[in-house]
Design a protein around this motif. Structure first.
Motif, PDB file in Angstrom:
ATOM      1  N   SER A 209     -60.012  29.451  36.143  1.00 38.17           N
ATOM      2  CA  SER A 209     -59.274  30.462  36.895  1.00 38.17           C
ATOM      3  C   SER A 209     -57.952  29.885  37.388  1.00 38.17           C
ATOM      4  N   GLN A 210     -57.126  30.735  37.967  1.00 37.86           N
ATOM      5  CA  GLN A 210     -55.882  30.257  38.558  1.00 37.86           C
ATOM      6  C   GLN A 210     -56.161  29.313  39.731  1.00 37.86           C
ATOM      7  N   ASP A 211     -57.225  29.573  40.463  1.00 41.72           N
ATOM      8  CA  ASP A 211     -57.607  28.651  41.537  1.00 41.72           C
ATOM      9  C   ASP A 211     -57.923  27.273  40.975  1.00 41.72           C
TER      10      ASP A 211
ATOM     11  N   LEU B 265     -56.723  25.949  38.198  1.00 44.46           N
ATOM     12  CA  LEU B 265     -55.477  25.311  37.763  1.00 44.46           C
ATOM     13  C   LEU B 265     -54.769  24.626  38.928  1.00 44.46           C
ATOM     14  N   THR B 266     -54.790  25.264  40.078  1.00 47.34           N
ATOM     15  CA  THR B 266     -54.171  24.665  41.256  1.00 47.34           C
ATOM     16  C   THR B 266     -54.864  23.361  41.634  1.00 47.34           C
TER      17      THR B 266
ATOM     18  N   ALA C 190     -57.115  28.481  30.372  1.00 44.30           N
ATOM     19  CA  ALA C 190     -56.639  29.579  31.216  1.00 44.30           C
ATOM     20  C   ALA C 190     -55.862  30.610  30.402  1.00 44.30           C
TER      21      ALA C 190
END
Length: 297
Positions: free
Chosen positions: A161-163, A165-166, A209
């Motif tokens: 998820s984008q979370d 990736l962070t 992603a």
């Protein structure tokens, strides 16, 4: 009888010899190691125990059998289990080749893992997978239902998820890691190779992603039929809690155990290690016992 490696072949030790010294007895009960040519590469592995239940330990990103599973190799019941640890291609002592991260690297690891166990003579075995190793285990279990007896995974996810990736970007620069966290990897790879390979992993995991829903292996989860236990440390800084919940929901009959004080490497702390060792063998075989409890096993 215990096993040890001599001249590239596993030989049985005669531990009943009255003249055997304590040192020899200790050596005979130690871990056997070797390399097996699988799918075009030489894979390093370690094996211990003589139990009828074979278990493959699958390490995390850049991990190896010794950096990730030393306590398990030492402490799992050797009368009940035959335990195999291994270094995936490009990791640890399974080099060369250098590690790369094509889009199918998890599928490649899963095939290597299964083919390694088959080449070692195991017709059926269980999987213990941590972090990336858990993802590898999910794929291996889905694609080889006749070979996998049981599965335990922790610190793992089926999508990016984008979370996520962070979180990955936040740990890209290993120079910002604590010396304690860097040391085991730098001892295996050297500082420069470790830093370069870790950056390669961050780029490799990030590519998922770009897939629909960020899928790594989401579509394979319904194909998993073995008794499956999902463990999650609720203080895991690398794997948000929605990941184990998703695995639990999409792996039929799986069980989820939440550890309030557990972190990402929960199997390496003493208290949590004891729990992990106990649960590794407690996933039930019978279909009517494979419920969806979230409590203890």
């Amino acid at each position: 009888m215990a096993l040890f490696l001599l001249g590239g072949r596993l030989l049985k030790c005669r531990t009943d010899l009255k003249t055997a010294t304590m040192a020899i007895q200790q050596h005979c009960s130690s871990v056997a190691s070797g390399r097996q040519h699988v799918n075009g590469v030489d894979l390093y592995y370690e094996e211990t125990g003589r139990g009828k239940n074979a278990v493959l330990l699958i390490p995390g990103a850049l991990g190896s059998t010794r950096t990730d599973f030393g306590p398990q190799l030492k402490s799992l019941n050797k009368e009940r289990f035959t335990v195999v640890g291994w270094d995936p291609r490009g990791y640890g002592q399974s080099r060369p080749p250098d590690r790369d991260f094509p889009v199918d690297f998890f599928e490649r690891d899963a095939k290597d893992a299964v083919d390694l166990m088959k080449s070692l003579g195991f017709g059926k075995f269980s999987l213990l997978g941590w972090s990336d190793g858990g993802i590898t285990a999910l794929i291996a279990a889905a694609k080889n239902p006749d070979l996998i007896s049981k599965m335990v995974v922790w610190g793992s996810n089926a999508f990016v998820s984008q979370d996520d990736l962070t979180l990955y970007e936040a740990v890209r620069d290993v120079s910002k890691w604590s010396a304690r966290m860097r040391q085991p990897m730098e001892e295996v790879y050297g500082a420069q190779v470790f830093a370069k390979t870790w950056e390669g992993w961050v780029d490799g995991i990030a590519q998922f992603a770009k897939r629909p829903e960020g899928s790594i292996c989401m579509e394979l989860l319904p194909s998993i039929s073995c008794p499956s236990l999902i463990i999650h440390g609720e203080k895991d800084p690398m794997v948000p809690s929605f990941h184990p919940q998703y695995l639990h929901k999409n792996i039929k009959g799986s069980r989820l155990h939440l550890m309030p004080e557990g972190k990402h490497n929960l199997h390496l702390s003493e208290h949590e290690l004891k729990w992990s060792l106990a649960t590794a063998s407690s996933v039930k075989n019978k279909q009517d016992e494979r419920d969806t409890e979230r409590s203890d096993v």
